[in-house]
Scaffold this active site. Structure first.
Site, PDB file in Angstrom:
ATOM      1  N   ALA A 243       0.930  -1.285  -0.014  1.00 51.01           N
ATOM      2  CA  ALA A 243      -0.077   0.025   0.114  1.00 51.01           C
ATOM      3  C   ALA A 243       0.796   1.194   0.077  1.00 51.01           C
ATOM      4  CB  ALA A 243      -0.746   0.175   1.287  1.00 51.01           C
ATOM      5  N   LYS A 244       0.207   2.389  -0.159  1.00 55.65           N
ATOM      6  CA  LYS A 244       0.955   3.627  -0.451  1.00 55.65           C
ATOM      7  C   LYS A 244       1.908   4.080   0.973  1.00 55.65           C
ATOM      8  CE  LYS A 244       0.852   6.907  -2.535  1.00 55.65           C
ATOM      9  NZ  LYS A 244       0.259   7.734  -3.378  1.00 55.65           N
ATOM     10  N   ARG A 245       1.203   3.515   2.103  1.00 54.28           N
ATOM     11  CA  ARG A 245       2.120   3.969   3.290  1.00 54.28           C
ATOM     12  C   ARG A 245       3.428   2.709   3.369  1.00 54.28           C
ATOM     13  NH1 ARG A 245      -2.415   1.084   4.594  1.00 54.28           N
ATOM     14  NH2 ARG A 245      -2.344  -1.055   5.176  1.00 54.28           N
ATOM     15  N   ASP A 246       3.679   2.003   2.455  1.00 53.28           N
ATOM     16  CA  ASP A 246       4.647   1.283   2.590  1.00 53.28           C
ATOM     17  C   ASP A 246       5.989   1.846   2.009  1.00 53.28           C
ATOM     18  OD1 ASP A 246       3.678  -1.034   3.913  1.00 53.28           O
ATOM     19  OD2 ASP A 246       2.457  -1.571   1.947  1.00 53.28           O
ATOM     20  N   GLY A 247       6.200   3.087   1.927  1.00 50.00           N
ATOM     21  CA  GLY A 247       7.088   3.886   1.497  1.00 50.00           C
ATOM     22  C   GLY A 247       7.313   4.540   0.080  1.00 50.00           C
TER      23      GLY A 247
END
Ligand code: GLU
Length: 305
Positions: A243-247
């Protein structure tokens, strides 16, 4: 090539929802869809699934990213939001065949009913299937807008998937039109795939369990079946869906780190066992090396870089 020859060749597709930027897992699925289509002489079509969750600018960035990786597609990009007439017609046909009913259940009511012991996981319990006219009138009078559901004729349906073999899944009375009037994803996908001459569906394996529903719906609508290939998803280092929050997981993120689009295609190619790390690649080279039998069957864990 005449139009009918092109039609004979069939088509594959990539059908992103413009709800945000594509991450590396989505881009990898797009590469796979392109490889499956092109290696079998099919056209490759793009469809923007914009019936809901549209983020301004996302579609343009998604298409630009696919082009930057070197993927090409045929014809115009199709938008679901401009094809409502087709979905309305399909629902009307099912309605005429006695295969629809109004459903007044709220999300919470369905959740409560389906969490009862012995309820088949994820299936609609059929609460509104056999409402009397009086019961329907009562619900309408209470101000509830109905969703339209399929009156399913099968409980289970088996599809064949190139990677998963025969897969049997629940059909149930899936939603055809949501209670806000929006055509449901399962209906739109089936109508579009047939209307666009798509006979090969390559997509993430999170949608494998939706395939029996969709194939059954296609059959009820008298539409041709498709070849399925549900490909492994990309996961983060915790084993959760990427997901987007994974960097730095989008193409733009990767470019900002100093990588090139060719590097990113290379990363995807390595994950598909089509290249060695650091080797320069192009879509044409990957097509040359493509062998679906060598495709890793396990999820791709993206550790970041
Ligand atoms: N629009 C869906 C998604 O982005 C894909 C639907 C499909 O490929 O059938 O997840």
């Amino acid at each position: 090539m005449s139009l009918s020859d092109e039609d004979d060749a069939g088509a594959g597709r990539f059908a992103p929802s413009p709800s945000g930027d594509l991450h590396l897992g989505n881009l990898r699925t797009a590469v796979l869809a392109w490889l499956f289509a092109r290696s079998t002489g099919r056209r490759f079509l793009l469809r923007v699934e914009d019936l809901d969750r549209v983020r301004p600018g996302a579609e343009q960035r998604q298409l630009a990213d696919l082009a930057a990786l070197g993927l090409d597609w045929d014809g115009r990009v199709v938008h679901q939001s401009r094809r409502r007439r087709l979905y309305d017609e399909a629902i009307a046909r099912l309605d005429e065949a006695g295969l629809t009913y109004e459903c007044y259940c709220t999300r919470r009511e369905i959740l409560e009913a389906t969490s009862a012991p012995h309820a088949p996981a994820g299936a609609y319990p059929g609460t509104c299937r056999d409402l009397t006219d009086a019961e329907r009138a009562e619900r309408r009078a209470a101000g509830r807008a109905p969703a339209i559901r399929l009156r399913a004729t099968e409980e289970w349906y088996t599809i064949h998937d190139v990677l998963h073999g025969d897969f049997t899944g629940i059909v149930d009375d899936l939603v055809l039109r949501r209670n806000d009037g929006t055509p449901a994803y399962n209906l739109a996908v089936v109508v579009d795939d047939a209307e666009q001459g798509i006979d090969q569906v390559v997509r993430g394996d999170d949608l494998l369990t939706s395939a029996p529903r969709q194939a059954c719906l296609a059959e009820l609508l008298g539409l041709p079946g498709v070849v399925y290939a549900h490909v492994p998803l990309a996961l983060n280092h915790d084993g959760k869906r990427l997901a987007k929050r994974d960097g730095a997981v989008t193409l733009a993120d990767q470019l900002a780190l100093g990588h090139t689009t060719a590097d990113v295609l290379g990363t995807i190619a390595v994950s598909l066992r089509l290249a060695d790390p650091g080797e320069p690649v192009s879509p044409a080279l990957l097509l040359d090396r493509w062998d679906p039998a060598r495709l890793p069957r396990e999820p791709w864990v993206f550790e970041g870089s």
